[in-house]
Every structure is written in C-alpha cells, then in structure tokens.
Design a protein around this motif. Structure first.
Motif, short mmCIF file in Angstrom:
data_model
loop_
_atom_site.label_atom_id
_atom_site.label_comp_id
_atom_site.label_asym_id
_atom_site.label_seq_id
_atom_site.Cartn_x
_atom_site.Cartn_y
_atom_site.Cartn_z
N SER A 1 -40.83 -10.82 -25.08
CA SER A 1 -39.87 -11.29 -24.08
C SER A 1 -40.42 -11.11 -22.67
O SER A 1 -39.69 -11.31 -21.70
CB SER A 1 -38.56 -10.51 -24.20
N SER A 2 -41.71 -10.73 -22.58
CA SER A 2 -42.33 -10.41 -21.29
C SER A 2 -41.63 -9.24 -20.61
O SER A 2 -41.54 -9.17 -19.40
CB SER A 2 -42.36 -11.63 -20.37
N TYR A 3 -41.08 -8.35 -21.44
CA TYR A 3 -40.44 -7.12 -20.97
C TYR A 3 -39.22 -7.38 -20.08
O TYR A 3 -38.94 -6.62 -19.16
CB TYR A 3 -41.44 -6.21 -20.25
N THR A 4 -38.48 -8.44 -20.35
CA THR A 4 -37.30 -8.72 -19.54
C THR A 4 -36.24 -7.65 -19.75
O THR A 4 -36.10 -7.07 -20.84
CB THR A 4 -36.71 -10.10 -19.86
N GLY A 5 -35.48 -7.41 -18.70
CA GLY A 5 -34.48 -6.35 -18.73
C GLY A 5 -33.36 -6.55 -19.72
O GLY A 5 -32.78 -5.59 -20.22
N ASN A 6 -33.04 -7.82 -20.05
CA ASN A 6 -31.94 -8.06 -20.99
C ASN A 6 -32.40 -8.04 -22.45
O ASN A 6 -31.64 -8.39 -23.34
CB ASN A 6 -31.22 -9.37 -20.66
N ASP A 7 -33.64 -7.61 -22.70
CA ASP A 7 -34.17 -7.54 -24.06
C ASP A 7 -34.42 -6.09 -24.49
O ASP A 7 -35.28 -5.82 -25.31
CB ASP A 7 -35.46 -8.35 -24.18
N ARG A 8 -33.68 -5.17 -23.92
CA ARG A 8 -33.82 -3.76 -24.28
C ARG A 8 -32.49 -3.06 -24.08
O ARG A 8 -31.57 -3.60 -23.47
CB ARG A 8 -34.89 -3.09 -23.43
N PHE A 9 -32.41 -1.84 -24.58
CA PHE A 9 -31.25 -1.01 -24.27
C PHE A 9 -31.50 -0.36 -22.92
O PHE A 9 -32.59 0.18 -22.66
CB PHE A 9 -31.05 0.08 -25.33
N SER A 10 -30.51 -0.38 -22.08
CA SER A 10 -30.60 0.28 -20.78
C SER A 10 -29.24 0.90 -20.49
O SER A 10 -28.23 0.21 -20.43
CB SER A 10 -30.96 -0.74 -19.70
N GLY A 11 -29.25 2.22 -20.34
CA GLY A 11 -28.01 2.93 -20.04
C GLY A 11 -28.20 3.92 -18.92
O GLY A 11 -29.33 4.21 -18.51
N MET A 12 -27.09 4.41 -18.39
CA MET A 12 -27.13 5.39 -17.32
C MET A 12 -26.23 6.56 -17.68
O MET A 12 -25.17 6.37 -18.28
CB MET A 12 -26.69 4.77 -15.99
N VAL A 13 -26.68 7.75 -17.28
CA VAL A 13 -25.92 8.97 -17.53
C VAL A 13 -25.79 9.71 -16.21
O VAL A 13 -26.80 10.00 -15.56
CB VAL A 13 -26.64 9.87 -18.56
N ASP A 14 -24.56 10.00 -15.81
CA ASP A 14 -24.34 10.79 -14.61
C ASP A 14 -24.46 12.27 -14.95
O ASP A 14 -23.76 12.77 -15.84
CB ASP A 14 -22.97 10.49 -14.01
N LEU A 15 -25.36 12.94 -14.25
CA LEU A 15 -25.62 14.36 -14.49
C LEU A 15 -25.02 15.17 -13.35
O LEU A 15 -25.51 15.14 -12.22
CB LEU A 15 -27.12 14.63 -14.58
N PRO A 16 -23.96 15.92 -13.62
CA PRO A 16 -23.35 16.72 -12.57
C PRO A 16 -24.28 17.85 -12.13
O PRO A 16 -25.12 18.31 -12.91
CB PRO A 16 -22.08 17.27 -13.21
N SER A 17 -24.14 18.27 -10.90
CA SER A 17 -25.00 19.34 -10.38
C SER A 17 -24.66 20.66 -11.05
O SER A 17 -23.50 20.95 -11.35
CB SER A 17 -24.85 19.46 -8.87
N GLY A 18 -25.71 21.43 -11.32
CA GLY A 18 -25.55 22.77 -11.87
C GLY A 18 -24.97 22.86 -13.26
O GLY A 18 -24.47 23.90 -13.67
#
Length: 109
Positions: free
Chosen positions: A38-55
């Motif tokens: 897919s030429s490494y396109t962003g919509n051809d993979r899993f992509s997630g975000m995790v908010d990490l609280p301080s401390g």
C-alpha cells in the motif's frame, strides 16, 4: 524474540509508566506484510492513541479485532504482523516513559 503470528490471540497488552509531571499521548501502530504493497499509507494499518496521565502507571489493552479491521480496504493478516510501534509524535520537550510487560493474551481483562 518477537512473535509475528498474532491470530490466536485476542488482545495486545503492555504496561506504561509516565513518571513526568505532564500528560503524554502515546501512539500505537501495527502493520502486517501487505502494508508495504500500500506504499505504507496511513489508512492501511492500525493506528491508535493512548493518553498517559502524569505520574501514573497504566495497563494498555488493544483488542486485536480492532487491529484486524483497521485497514480501510481489507482485513489485516494477524498471522503475518511485521511491525509494532510505540512512539510520541513531535514531543516538545524531553521525556521518559517506562514500557514493560508487552504481551499477547486471550484475556480481555
């Protein structure tokens, strides 16, 4: 040694400690062998975000059903995973993260 065949598991889990005094957003990407075609396109993979609280220490759980269905035009082949990336995009300052206990499981808890 990394495991490329994830198809018999239900969840990716890992522990993260953000010892800093500011929250951080960790990005998680996963792709399989076919991602290169897919030429490494962003919509051809899993992509997630995790908010990490301080401390704080948290355990992150990523359902592999979400990973499998993430590519826009196909299902990811969980038996041929080639990359797991954990990163912070464009950090404004230096930071520390402690990542441990990265594993695949069949438990959803």
């Amino acid at each position: 040694e990394p495991v490329s065949d994830w198809h018999e598991f239900s969840t990716l889990k890992f522990d993260v400690l953000n010892p800093g005094d500011k929250p951080i957003t960790l990005r998680v990407t996963v792709h399989d062998e076919l991602h290169v075609s897919s030429s490494y396109t962003g919509n051809d993979r899993f992509s997630g975000m995790v908010d990490l609280p301080s401390g704080r220490h948290i355990t992150v759980s990523v359902p592999l059903a979400e990973v499998r269905s993430a590519p826009a035009t196909r299902l990811m082949d969980l038996s041929k995973i080639t990359s797991l990336n954990l990163f912070v995009a464009h950090p404004k300052t230096d930071f520390d993260l402690h990542i441990d206990n990265v594993h695949l499981t069949n438990q959803d808890d």
